[in-house]
Design a protein around this motif. Structure first.
Motif, short mmCIF file in Angstrom:
data_model
loop_
_atom_site.label_atom_id
_atom_site.label_comp_id
_atom_site.label_asym_id
_atom_site.label_seq_id
_atom_site.Cartn_x
_atom_site.Cartn_y
_atom_site.Cartn_z
N GLU A 276 1.71 3.81 2.34
CA GLU A 276 2.30 2.43 2.41
C GLU A 276 3.78 2.70 3.29
OE1 GLU A 276 3.11 -1.25 2.33
OE2 GLU A 276 1.34 -0.50 1.19
N TYR A 277 4.25 3.83 3.08
CA TYR A 277 5.62 4.01 3.81
C TYR A 277 5.12 4.43 5.28
CZ TYR A 277 10.34 5.54 5.09
OH TYR A 277 11.38 5.73 5.71
N LEU B 74 6.29 -0.59 -2.71
CA LEU B 74 6.76 0.72 -3.04
C LEU B 74 7.62 0.60 -4.41
CD1 LEU B 74 8.06 2.29 0.43
CD2 LEU B 74 5.94 2.91 -1.07
N MET C 264 2.09 6.13 -2.04
CA MET C 264 3.55 5.73 -1.62
C MET C 264 3.43 6.20 -0.05
SD MET C 264 5.43 6.68 -5.03
CE MET C 264 7.02 6.40 -4.47
N LEU D 107 5.27 1.12 -7.38
CA LEU D 107 4.64 2.55 -7.32
C LEU D 107 5.67 3.73 -7.70
CD1 LEU D 107 2.77 2.19 -3.83
CD2 LEU D 107 1.85 2.50 -6.22
N THR D 108 6.88 3.33 -7.30
CA THR D 108 7.81 4.23 -7.60
C THR D 108 8.36 4.28 -9.18
OG1 THR D 108 9.10 3.91 -5.43
CG2 THR D 108 10.25 4.91 -7.21
#
Length: 198
Positions: free
Chosen positions: A59-60, A71, A56, A74-75
């Motif tokens: 990616e962010y 995301l 995450m 993934l979250t």
């Protein structure tokens, strides 16, 4: 990790609503001793959580056009890991009766639950299940569904700033006016009046 409450519940309501305790844990963090500033989660096996968080963060940090789309799952995976660990910490309930299983199923599917759905899921005739609920719980399917929707509605109204129209949609109402009418009939007050007196 900071997640906006409204976005969190809009996106992950279906996952959270499948477990009453988990739903309340995220909605009412004051029950957590560290909730003044944080929701503190402790994991026995940090490997999977760490991997998810690293993915995450990467990616962010390197955002692309589809970062939000990446995301979100993934979250969700992180939330499922939280749910898994949380269930380990909650004492296990004894084997549930069919009626109790049905009530749990209703709670997990508030936005699209019908007696036909339940009958298909549990492989029983709708009339049998209707009679079972009345006999064992003293309530009809409709009464159980309404009660669970109203309890979740109050929790969402108190714990988020979601507008009633969005809460109505999350709970499976076809319009906010249907939600308003059901709420007023159930509690004897409008949602605004109810919150003002609680």
């Amino acid at each position: 990790m900071l997640i906006q409450t409204e976005a969190f519940f809009k996106t992950f309501f279906h996952v959270l609503s499948s477990d009453k305790h988990l739903f309340e844990f995220f909605l009412n963090p004051q029950i957590n001793e560290f909730s003044e500033e944080y929701i503190r989660l402790k994991f026995e096996d940090t490997f999977s959580v760490r991997n998810l968080l690293e993915l995450m963060i990467v990616e962010y940090a390197h955002q692309k056009e589809d970062t939000q789309a990446v995301l979100r799952p993934l979250t969700l995976a992180l939330l499922m890991e939280v749910a898994r660990e949380y269930k380990k910490s909650v004492p296990q309930e004894a084997e549930l009766s069919l009626a109790e299983q049905i009530v749990n199923y209703i709670g997990e599917n508030l936005d699209h639950c019908s007696l036909q759905d339940i009958a298909g899921h549990f492989s029983y005739h709708p009339n049998y299940l209707s009679g079972l609920l009345a006999k064992e719980l003293g309530r009809t399917f409709s009464e159980i569904l309404l009660e669970q929707r109203m309890v979740r509605a109050v929790a969402l109204m108190r714990g988020t700033s979601l507008p009633n129209a969005e809460i109505a949609e999350l709970l499976g109402y076809s319009s906010s006016s249907n939600f308003y009418k059901a709420f007023k009939e159930y509690y004897g007050r409008s949602p605004r009046e109810y919150l003002a007196t609680c």
